[in-house]
Scaffold this motif. Structure first.
Motif, PDB file in Angstrom:
ATOM      1  N   HIS A 203     -15.911 -70.014  10.295  1.00 43.03           N
ATOM      2  CA  HIS A 203     -14.919 -70.899  10.915  1.00 43.03           C
ATOM      3  C   HIS A 203     -14.623 -72.126  10.079  1.00 43.03           C
ATOM      4  CE1 HIS A 203     -15.172 -68.514  14.472  1.00 43.03           C
ATOM      5  NE2 HIS A 203     -16.459 -68.479  14.266  1.00 43.03           N
ATOM      6  N   ARG A 204     -15.687 -72.899   9.852  1.00 42.94           N
ATOM      7  CA  ARG A 204     -15.502 -74.165   9.138  1.00 42.94           C
ATOM      8  C   ARG A 204     -15.724 -73.974   7.654  1.00 42.94           C
ATOM      9  NH1 ARG A 204     -18.446 -76.154  13.936  1.00 42.94           N
ATOM     10  NH2 ARG A 204     -16.777 -76.778  15.344  1.00 42.94           N
ATOM     11  N   ILE A 205     -16.570 -73.031   7.304  1.00 47.36           N
ATOM     12  CA  ILE A 205     -16.791 -72.725   5.896  1.00 47.36           C
ATOM     13  C   ILE A 205     -15.488 -72.126   5.357  1.00 47.36           C
ATOM     14  CG2 ILE A 205     -18.096 -71.292   4.272  1.00 47.36           C
ATOM     15  CD1 ILE A 205     -20.404 -71.357   6.407  1.00 47.36           C
ATOM     16  N   ARG A 206     -14.971 -72.715   4.280  1.00 44.01           N
ATOM     17  CA  ARG A 206     -13.655 -72.316   3.752  1.00 44.01           C
ATOM     18  C   ARG A 206     -13.828 -71.341   2.598  1.00 44.01           C
ATOM     19  NH1 ARG A 206      -9.826 -74.526   7.377  1.00 44.01           N
ATOM     20  NH2 ARG A 206     -11.303 -75.708   8.625  1.00 44.01           N
ATOM     21  N   PRO A 207     -12.757 -70.614   2.248  1.00 46.72           N
ATOM     22  CA  PRO A 207     -12.861 -69.663   1.143  1.00 46.72           C
ATOM     23  C   PRO A 207     -13.448 -70.283  -0.120  1.00 46.72           C
ATOM     24  CG  PRO A 207     -10.776 -69.372   2.257  1.00 46.72           C
ATOM     25  CD  PRO A 207     -11.443 -70.558   2.905  1.00 46.72           C
ATOM     26  N   GLY A 208     -13.050 -71.521  -0.477  1.00 46.20           N
ATOM     27  CA  GLY A 208     -13.544 -72.145  -1.704  1.00 46.20           C
ATOM     28  C   GLY A 208     -15.007 -72.552  -1.665  1.00 46.20           C
ATOM     29  N   ASP A 209     -15.607 -72.567  -0.456  1.00 47.21           N
ATOM     30  CA  ASP A 209     -16.996 -73.015  -0.325  1.00 47.21           C
ATOM     31  C   ASP A 209     -18.006 -71.933  -0.661  1.00 47.21           C
ATOM     32  OD1 ASP A 209     -15.857 -75.283   0.727  1.00 47.21           O
ATOM     33  OD2 ASP A 209     -16.244 -74.749   2.819  1.00 47.21           O
ATOM     34  N   VAL A 210     -17.546 -70.716  -0.868  1.00 46.56           N
ATOM     35  CA  VAL A 210     -18.487 -69.595  -0.998  1.00 46.56           C
ATOM     36  C   VAL A 210     -18.200 -68.787  -2.259  1.00 46.56           C
ATOM     37  CG1 VAL A 210     -18.901 -69.395   1.478  1.00 46.56           C
ATOM     38  CG2 VAL A 210     -16.994 -68.179   0.452  1.00 46.56           C
ATOM     39  N   PRO A 211     -19.210 -68.060  -2.755  1.00 45.14           N
ATOM     40  CA  PRO A 211     -19.037 -67.310  -4.004  1.00 45.14           C
ATOM     41  C   PRO A 211     -17.936 -66.260  -3.905  1.00 45.14           C
ATOM     42  CG  PRO A 211     -21.330 -67.210  -3.200  1.00 45.14           C
ATOM     43  CD  PRO A 211     -20.529 -67.876  -2.145  1.00 45.14           C
ATOM     44  N   ILE A 212     -17.159 -66.126  -4.974  1.00 43.90           N
ATOM     45  CA  ILE A 212     -16.066 -65.159  -5.051  1.00 43.90           C
ATOM     46  C   ILE A 212     -16.541 -63.738  -4.776  1.00 43.90           C
ATOM     47  CG2 ILE A 212     -14.419 -64.052  -6.662  1.00 43.90           C
ATOM     48  CD1 ILE A 212     -13.577 -66.832  -5.974  1.00 43.90           C
ATOM     49  N   ARG A 213     -17.738 -63.391  -5.262  1.00 44.07           N
ATOM     50  CA  ARG A 213     -18.177 -61.994  -5.159  1.00 44.07           C
ATOM     51  C   ARG A 213     -18.306 -61.543  -3.696  1.00 44.07           C
ATOM     52  NH1 ARG A 213     -23.783 -62.221  -4.123  1.00 44.07           N
ATOM     53  NH2 ARG A 213     -24.569 -64.316  -4.552  1.00 44.07           N
ATOM     54  N   GLY A 214     -18.357 -62.502  -2.793  1.00 47.02           N
ATOM     55  CA  GLY A 214     -18.532 -62.130  -1.384  1.00 47.02           C
ATOM     56  C   GLY A 214     -17.232 -61.976  -0.632  1.00 47.02           C
ATOM     57  N   ASP A 215     -16.088 -61.977  -1.326  1.00 44.06           N
ATOM     58  CA  ASP A 215     -14.863 -62.121  -0.537  1.00 44.06           C
ATOM     59  C   ASP A 215     -14.556 -60.940   0.379  1.00 44.06           C
ATOM     60  OD1 ASP A 215     -14.179 -60.498  -2.609  1.00 44.06           O
ATOM     61  OD2 ASP A 215     -12.361 -61.575  -3.172  1.00 44.06           O
ATOM     62  N   ARG A 216     -15.160 -59.795   0.114  1.00 48.11           N
ATOM     63  CA  ARG A 216     -14.839 -58.654   0.973  1.00 48.11           C
ATOM     64  C   ARG A 216     -15.575 -58.678   2.308  1.00 48.11           C
ATOM     65  NH1 ARG A 216     -16.288 -54.471  -1.947  1.00 48.11           N
ATOM     66  NH2 ARG A 216     -15.826 -52.966  -0.323  1.00 48.11           N
ATOM     67  N   ASN A 217     -16.750 -59.286   2.304  1.00 48.33           N
ATOM     68  CA  ASN A 217     -17.479 -59.331   3.576  1.00 48.33           C
ATOM     69  C   ASN A 217     -17.492 -60.725   4.215  1.00 48.33           C
ATOM     70  OD1 ASN A 217     -19.142 -60.094   1.462  1.00 48.33           O
ATOM     71  ND2 ASN A 217     -21.010 -59.478   2.516  1.00 48.33           N
ATOM     72  N   LEU A 218     -16.520 -61.561   3.789  1.00 50.15           N
ATOM     73  CA  LEU A 218     -16.394 -62.892   4.395  1.00 50.15           C
ATOM     74  C   LEU A 218     -15.021 -62.990   5.052  1.00 50.15           C
ATOM     75  CD1 LEU A 218     -17.719 -64.942   1.357  1.00 50.15           C
ATOM     76  CD2 LEU A 218     -18.959 -64.462   3.473  1.00 50.15           C
ATOM     77  N   ILE A 219     -15.012 -63.189   6.362  1.00 50.60           N
ATOM     78  CA  ILE A 219     -13.741 -63.320   7.077  1.00 50.60           C
ATOM     79  C   ILE A 219     -13.637 -64.771   7.547  1.00 50.60           C
ATOM     80  CG2 ILE A 219     -12.286 -62.391   8.926  1.00 50.60           C
ATOM     81  CD1 ILE A 219     -13.277 -60.182   7.066  1.00 50.60           C
ATOM     82  N   HIS A 220     -12.540 -65.422   7.175  1.00 50.75           N
ATOM     83  CA  HIS A 220     -12.372 -66.851   7.491  1.00 50.75           C
ATOM     84  C   HIS A 220     -11.361 -67.021   8.612  1.00 50.75           C
ATOM     85  CE1 HIS A 220     -14.516 -68.208   3.834  1.00 50.75           C
ATOM     86  NE2 HIS A 220     -14.051 -67.072   3.351  1.00 50.75           N
ATOM     87  N   TYR A 221     -11.751 -67.720   9.654  1.00 44.93           N
ATOM     88  CA  TYR A 221     -10.818 -67.966  10.762  1.00 44.93           C
ATOM     89  C   TYR A 221     -10.286 -69.397  10.792  1.00 44.93           C
ATOM     90  CZ  TYR A 221     -12.023 -63.355  12.374  1.00 44.93           C
ATOM     91  OH  TYR A 221     -12.188 -62.005  12.447  1.00 44.93           O
ATOM     92  N   GLY A 222     -10.813 -70.254   9.916  1.00 48.01           N
ATOM     93  CA  GLY A 222     -10.285 -71.616   9.850  1.00 48.01           C
ATOM     94  C   GLY A 222     -10.200 -72.306  11.200  1.00 48.01           C
ATOM     95  N   GLU A 223     -11.207 -72.108  12.034  1.00 44.61           N
ATOM     96  CA  GLU A 223     -11.284 -72.741  13.369  1.00 44.61           C
ATOM     97  C   GLU A 223     -10.163 -72.299  14.304  1.00 44.61           C
ATOM     98  OE1 GLU A 223     -13.158 -76.756  13.415  1.00 44.61           O
ATOM     99  OE2 GLU A 223     -12.496 -76.811  11.331  1.00 44.61           O
ATOM    100  N   ASP A 224      -9.536 -71.171  14.018  1.00 43.28           N
ATOM    101  CA  ASP A 224      -8.531 -70.626  14.933  1.00 43.28           C
ATOM    102  C   ASP A 224      -9.239 -69.595  15.814  1.00 43.28           C
ATOM    103  OD1 ASP A 224      -6.489 -69.353  16.256  1.00 43.28           O
ATOM    104  OD2 ASP A 224      -5.164 -69.223  14.515  1.00 43.28           O
ATOM    105  N   TYR A 225      -9.745 -70.060  16.966  1.00 47.19           N
ATOM    106  CA  TYR A 225     -10.565 -69.193  17.819  1.00 47.19           C
ATOM    107  C   TYR A 225      -9.719 -68.192  18.587  1.00 47.19           C
ATOM    108  CZ  TYR A 225     -13.857 -72.636  16.289  1.00 47.19           C
ATOM    109  OH  TYR A 225     -14.607 -73.440  15.489  1.00 47.19           O
ATOM    110  N   THR A 226      -8.454 -68.511  18.793  1.00 49.62           N
ATOM    111  CA  THR A 226      -7.547 -67.540  19.414  1.00 49.62           C
ATOM    112  C   THR A 226      -7.402 -66.330  18.497  1.00 49.62           C
ATOM    113  OG1 THR A 226      -6.379 -69.354  20.470  1.00 49.62           O
ATOM    114  CG2 THR A 226      -5.223 -67.246  20.344  1.00 49.62           C
ATOM    115  N   GLU A 227      -7.245 -66.611  17.205  1.00 51.56           N
ATOM    116  CA  GLU A 227      -7.118 -65.535  16.223  1.00 51.56           C
ATOM    117  C   GLU A 227      -8.419 -64.722  16.151  1.00 51.56           C
ATOM    118  OE1 GLU A 227      -4.849 -64.109  14.712  1.00 51.56           O
ATOM    119  OE2 GLU A 227      -6.021 -62.904  13.299  1.00 51.56           O
ATOM    120  N   MET A 228      -9.549 -65.419  16.214  1.00 50.82           N
ATOM    121  CA  MET A 228     -10.811 -64.690  16.160  1.00 50.82           C
ATOM    122  C   MET A 228     -10.980 -63.807  17.401  1.00 50.82           C
ATOM    123  SD  MET A 228     -14.709 -65.910  15.677  1.00 50.82           S
ATOM    124  CE  MET A 228     -15.974 -64.652  15.550  1.00 50.82           C
ATOM    125  N   GLY A 229     -10.558 -64.323  18.561  1.00 49.46           N
ATOM    126  CA  GLY A 229     -10.638 -63.532  19.792  1.00 49.46           C
ATOM    127  C   GLY A 229      -9.804 -62.260  19.681  1.00 49.46           C
TER     128      GLY A 229
END
Ligand code: AMP
Ligand code: MG
Length: 328
Positions: free
Chosen positions: A259-285
């Motif tokens: 949610h709060r962890i942004r794409p740039g905060d994490v290693p590139i190699r993990g991009d396939r198993n990292l889903i970012h919702y950017g605090e949009d809980y409606t979208e996550m629901g």
């Protein structure tokens, strides 16, 4: 939108005819896909329980298209009930009210009350117009995450159940269930319609049952709540605060929902198993059950969800489903 299942020559009238003849049909709603049958036909409703492997003590929601049709099922519509119907129907709010004696026991699991709602979706509204009240739980086999796309229904039932294609569901989480047969009025299942919006309309406090009420006392208000729900095969857990700084983050067999962890905060190699919702809980629901099912199809052993606070649009429902999937 993917239209593979709706052959243009098969009209909604055809599916309504199937329901009138006592068959079961899956269809989209604004919450999740439903597995529907004629609410006045005991054999047809029994078939829903059989197909799902649903315990017989877990009652169904009856879908109607108007307050007038609701009145054919419930013995009385109080002022409070009427106010809620006017404000939130059609929409994701199921109301529990005293039933008329002729409502089938198999629908209500023998309870003296019945759950009813008007879905906010043109497909079920057309089916109801032609076939009358439709009893419909979510169109998944018991214990699996609810279906939010036609493909999910096919994953669980294959060719056994016809599915009307309607793309992805608007909310992706099940309706709010509000019990108006007890005081204080009680939310048995949180959904898009929140406790505070119900309190505003009713001008009185509304109680929220804790996610796991009844499982320890053995006397849940809503029979469905004692069963494990919404759980994928992958283990669902909260992400731990020490995971992100570690060099082995992200773990290969884990799907991370962030949610709060942004794409740039994490290693590139993990991009396939990292889903970012950017605090949009409606979208996550909207996305949650699809991710659960996808995690299983792709063989993830774990789903780690970044913890988030308990306020914000659609957070009430989302937290409830995640807690249920975690199991406590
Ligand atoms: P589903 O349609 O599978 O999303 O589940 C419907 C939910 O509503 C379940 O949790 C049921 O236990 C609950 N429910 C349906 N009818 C009643 C009722 N008469 N009293 C209490 N809970 C109900
Ligand atoms: Mg269900």
């Amino acid at each position: 939108m993917n239209m593979i299942d709706t052959k243009p020559e098969i009209s909604l009238s055809h599916y309504a005819g199937e329901i009138r003849q006592g068959n079961v049909v899956a269809f989209p709603t604004e919450t999740v896909y439903g597995l529907g049958a004629d609410a006045w036909n005991a054999d047809a409703v029994a078939h829903i329980f059989e197909l799902k492997g649903r315990p017989p003590d877990n009652p169904l929601i009856v879908h109607v298209n108007s307050v007038e049709m609701a009145a054919t099922l419930v013995s009385e519509i109080s002022e409070d009930a009427r106010r809620l119907m006017e404000r939130f129907w059609p929409g994701p709010l199921a109301l529990i009210l005293p039933k008329r004696p002729e409502v089938l026991d198999i629908v209500t699991a023998g309870l003296p009350t019945v759950a009813i709602r008007v879905p906010n979706h043109p497909i079920p509204l057309r089916l109801i117009e032609e076939a009358g009240p439709i009893a419909a739980p979510s169109a998944n086999t018991s214990g699996r995450p609810s279906p939010t796309r036609a493909e999910h229904v096919r994953q669980d039932f294959g060719a056994e159940v016809p599915v009307i294609e309607g793309g992805s569901c608007q909310y992706g989480l099940e309706s709010t269930v509000l019990d108006l047969s007890i005081r204080p009025y009680t939310i048995l299942r949180p959904g898009h319609i929140t406790q505070s919006s119900l309190e505003q309309v009713l001008r009185q406090p509304v109680r929220m049952v804790p996610s796991f009420e009844g499982e320890t006392t053995g006397a849940p208000r809503s029979p469905g709540m004692k069963y494990t729900h919404y759980a994928p095969d992958a283990r669902v857990r909260w992400m731990r605060p020490d995971e992100l700084p570690r060099p082995d983050f992200p773990a290969a067999g884990t799907l991370y929902l962030l949610h709060r962890i942004r794409p740039g905060d994490v290693p590139i190699r993990g991009d396939r198993n990292l889903i970012h919702y950017g605090e949009d809980y409606t979208e996550m629901g909207r996305d949650l059950y699809d991710r659960f099912r996808m995690a299983d199809l792709k063989g993830y052993s774990e789903i780690a969800i970044e913890p988030f606070g308990d306020s914000g649009e659609d957070v009430e429902a989302l937290l409830n489903r995640i807690r249920k999937a975690i199991g406590g």
